[in-house]
Design an enzyme around this catalytic site. Sequence first.
Site, PDB file in Angstrom:
ATOM      1  CG  HIS A  77      -1.926   0.989   1.365  1.00 23.72           C
ATOM      2  ND1 HIS A  77      -1.692   2.295   1.705  1.00 23.72           N
ATOM      3  CD2 HIS A  77      -3.272   0.891   1.188  1.00 23.72           C
ATOM      4  CE1 HIS A  77      -2.838   2.956   1.733  1.00 23.72           C
ATOM      5  NE2 HIS A  77      -3.810   2.129   1.417  1.00 23.72           N
ATOM      6  CG  ASP A 102       0.320  -1.797   6.167  1.00 24.02           C
ATOM      7  OD1 ASP A 102      -0.643  -1.804   6.952  1.00 24.02           O
ATOM      8  OD2 ASP A 102       0.275  -1.264   5.042  1.00 24.02           O
ATOM      9  CD  GLN A 129      -7.363  -3.740   4.615  1.00 20.79           C
ATOM     10  OE1 GLN A 129      -8.276  -4.309   5.231  1.00 20.79           O
ATOM     11  NE2 GLN A 129      -7.543  -2.559   4.027  1.00 20.79           N
ATOM     12  CE  LYS A 144      -7.435   0.942   6.292  1.00 15.86           C
ATOM     13  NZ  LYS A 144      -8.145   1.283   5.060  1.00 15.86           N
ATOM     14  CB  CYS A 153      -3.548   3.349  -1.537  1.00 20.38           C
ATOM     15  SG  CYS A 153      -4.676   4.666  -1.110  1.00 20.38           S
TER      16      CYS A 153
END
Lengths: 143, 143, 406, 406
Positions: free
Chosen positions: D121, D197, D200, D223, D361
Amino acid sequence: MSLDDLYQELILEHARYPHHRGTLADPTVTLDAQNPTCGDEIHLQLKLSGDERKIEDIAFSGHGCSISQASASMMTDLVLGLSVKEALEKVQAFQDMMRTGEPREGLGDAVALAGVSRFPVRIKCALLAWMALKEALEETGAM
Amino acid sequence: MSLDDLYQELILEHARYPHHRGTLADPTVTLDAQNPTCGDEIHLQLKLSGDERKIEDIAFSGHGCSISQASASMMTDLVLGLSVKEALEKVQAFQDMMRTGEPREGLGDAVALAGVSRFPVRIKCALLAWMALKEALEETGAM
Amino acid sequence: MTFSAKRWREDFPILRPSAKGRWVYLDSAATTQKPEAVLRAVDDYYRRYNANVHRGVYRIAAEATERYEEARQRVARFIGGDPRGLIFTRNTSEAINLVAYAWGLDNLKEGDAILVTAAEHHSNLVPWQLVAKRTGARLRVIPLDEEGHLDLSQLPELLEGVKMVALGHASNVLGTVNPVEEVIRAAHEKGALVLLDAAQSVPRMPVDVKALDCDFLAFSGHKMLAPMGIGVLWGKPEILEKMAPFLGGGEMIGRVEWEGSTWREIPWKFEAGTPNVGGAIGLLAAVDYLEKVGMAAIARREEELGQLMARRLRELPGVVVYGPRGQRTGIVAFNVEGVHPHDVSQILDEEGVAIRAGHHCCQPLHRLLQAGSSCRASVYLYNDEEDVDRLVAAVQKVREVFRVPG
Amino acid sequence: MTFSAKRWREDFPILRPSAKGRWVYLDSAATTQKPEAVLRAVDDYYRRYNANVHRGVYRIAAEATERYEEARQRVARFIGGDPRGLIFTRNTSEAINLVAYAWGLDNLKEGDAILVTAAEHHSNLVPWQLVAKRTGARLRVIPLDEEGHLDLSQLPELLEGVKMVALGHASNVLGTVNPVEEVIRAAHEKGALVLLDAAQSVPRMPVDVKALDCDFLAFSGHKMLAPMGIGVLWGKPEILEKMAPFLGGGEMIGRVEWEGSTWREIPWKFEAGTPNVGGAIGLLAAVDYLEKVGMAAIARREEELGQLMARRLRELPGVVVYGPRGQRTGIVAFNVEGVHPHDVSQILDEEGVAIRAGHHCCQPLHRLLQAGSSCRASVYLYNDEEDVDRLVAAVQKVREVFRVPG
Ligand SMILES: Cc1ncc(COP(=O)(O)O)c(C=O)c1O
Ligand SMILES: Cc1ncc(COP(=O)(O)O)c(C=O)c1O
């Protein structure tokens, strides 16, 4: 608002079989523009007459949604053969139409895009080619 | 919870006329501690016996609220003359009292501070001197 | 027309009297309470059109984007600035750090100076210390006079070699408003930029960046009725355009290649990742509310109550009030002789009066005042004379408990 | 026991059916909707105990501080990490930038390498490009295989000279979950640090930083049911302790002198200025809610619906689905031949189905997929099989309008 406004047959036709899609052998001006939020891009090329007064040829490439492709196709039809000044007036008229939603005379097929004004996110798609043209013409300084 | 718990006469007395406030001529350990959220500071000095087993003298300076000043004063009274090991047990007992709110035996005047546990923001004030003592003793490595 | 704090107060759920009576909140310089209109605007967002902005074609994504950009326009109008220069941040601190990093790392070098004042909040001091350390630039300090006003007598000399003046607009301790126009003019003459820390001015007086001609302005939503987590950096577009980005990530990019990337136009270049859309919508509602009350009226009212509070506290024996005797804002710092601010605040709390105790993020200023810490009472549009009475009575109580002589 | 999305859905005000019927939200990878419990927790904060944290002695300031620090403890427990390493940020992007600046500026130099993946991303790519530019370090990229899995065959070579591996845990486009344990082990053997990261992954599967042994982990509250404006950087305390601060300002300081300052202990050293207290309290409520549903159950459910969605879409002529055929999350990117994703999304919106269209992104990944952009449908705990039916029917409609052959 209804989808049929947005996806009229005329618009889909232009999107599917865009006019003046390609590149020019000998362009006077070349301009790249993009819509950074969606990644759509247009490469616009113009061939101006010797005194840079008149659009003698025009072509576009790049990628984008049906609205941006149709809009580019309709625009190239419209401004081919016009003087720089006339073309800029067309851009202004098209911008006005996007802002107000009122169909404008003298925009040729592009009048079909009036309904886009009701889909605010898509206005940028419809405007992409026209903004590129405006910038390209202003760059020539031929006004 | 009531203010009277927090501001008992005994606490105000210690805060107004703290014991062992000052500096030592010949300290074995000196330690600065602070409560960064309110800027309160304590400079704690200890004089340990030759084998570093016993607190022979103690003094503190710096600035802070009535609770931190009273707590430092009560603590110095309590640990003067104790062995390092005994002093560390007192620190532990005081920490337990702050956590549980239950008054603890063997803490001398400092038992009056049990009520502070009901004012969570002030616990750090009451603990400042004790934490400094603990750190100072651990630094000597005499346990 | 008199200012009716009582009427405005009704709009603030948290300020409603409980069974134990009315609670007096005098810590608005730290953060303000929130009116129903702001709470509803945010709630409505999450219940009706919560979506990530900028990239969504579907209806609520379009609505969220529109409202977010409307907030930008609206807040820019509120401070008289070009919306292209309005960047949403978390708070004042982040806004100042943005400039310190994105402008400072590329424009400061060994030998350059950054000018601050002796009353600076840590948020307008530490970022400059950090960037000074990385670049070799040095900090220089405008001193204060006895009453806490800036001493500008040496300003021309102080400005020599200065690249950035980082200046508090209104003090969060002294209640002073600095003559920033004068400093800005002098700084610009020497080619220095000026950043205004407006955390305490934008909430309590009309501020117009065009009229001030400042280069950057930073403030926090939570100090002006909006929720926490939203703040603003405004900058002159022509300066922002020349700056490198600060945070990298989604939204702020043009074209991303492995070897490097291009940036989106300002202000988006400086907003990386999912912004606090709900916060921005809350700030929009807050600005609407503040304009309904009227910023000029708020400023007059602040001055009135500030004067009253300072005078009444000064009348108490053993109480020292910091800052000027003349014009001031509704922020009043004081100390009760021999009683630590923590103890004052604790007793005031028992009396139902909330004030702040500590160094208020101004350690250097407190050293100047020769006080490790202080008490601070600060009013906002929901406070009135009765609140000042309550404060004074509670300080009396402190004097009794601690037997302060006098 | 079957998973009852319908039951959970009732907790989400925005998802309640309108007169026009039920609206299907399939854009949770961009941001999730918020349950009543989260909205109430935040509202309760602003209506009952809103105050600035850390420095207030009065009751509601103490309560706000306690809840804020409780949120830190609670969220740290949720990811199995030491709370001293838990820093509240605005979002994932800010969290990654924090490491890129505060760790990167001091630990990277000419010749060093930063390793990312080809599916990164922009938020885990651009910050490293920015710091690479400032330090002279270089980016290196782990390639993907045909299905979008990491191709780790060259990992040992790729790791030569690498100081930091910045690695997406779960892709926001492909639906893949990367074998991060393997990469972390290999990186640590070569002395490189690893940042995950987890934007998600933390929302949709159990994540335990102790078990993973990652050095940093970044994710966003919005999120995972929490409001916007709150995110998390978790870092190993012993690494954070050695790092210089990132943002300077209030709260993060020890002692401030004109010449320089000392810092507060971690995690506060990395939190400058007034934090988003309401946001942190919202995240606390969100984590409570997620644990009630159960992270393992959510992960199983995601996998089921993701598989179903991918399979049903692949059955449609002229539809290409990206990512693996095997195990996957509930994030499915696809394209309809000859129809731009904007047009797909527009028509889906008219059919009451919200998906995202664009490059999500991930421009470099889309170049790899030879697609300028794509459509992305992503599920969360409130979605079910009926939503997949609605999606598929709406994509059929797209094919009709645009006369997609097949
Ligand atoms: C994998 C991944 N990383 C990072 C981000 C950035 O998150 P945020 O926008 O909340 O900073 C996202 C979401 O947009 C994401 O999906
Ligand atoms: C003058 C001044 N500057 C900066 C700040 C920092 O604001 P924030 O904590 O919202 O970043 C404050 C408030 O604390 C302030 O009063």
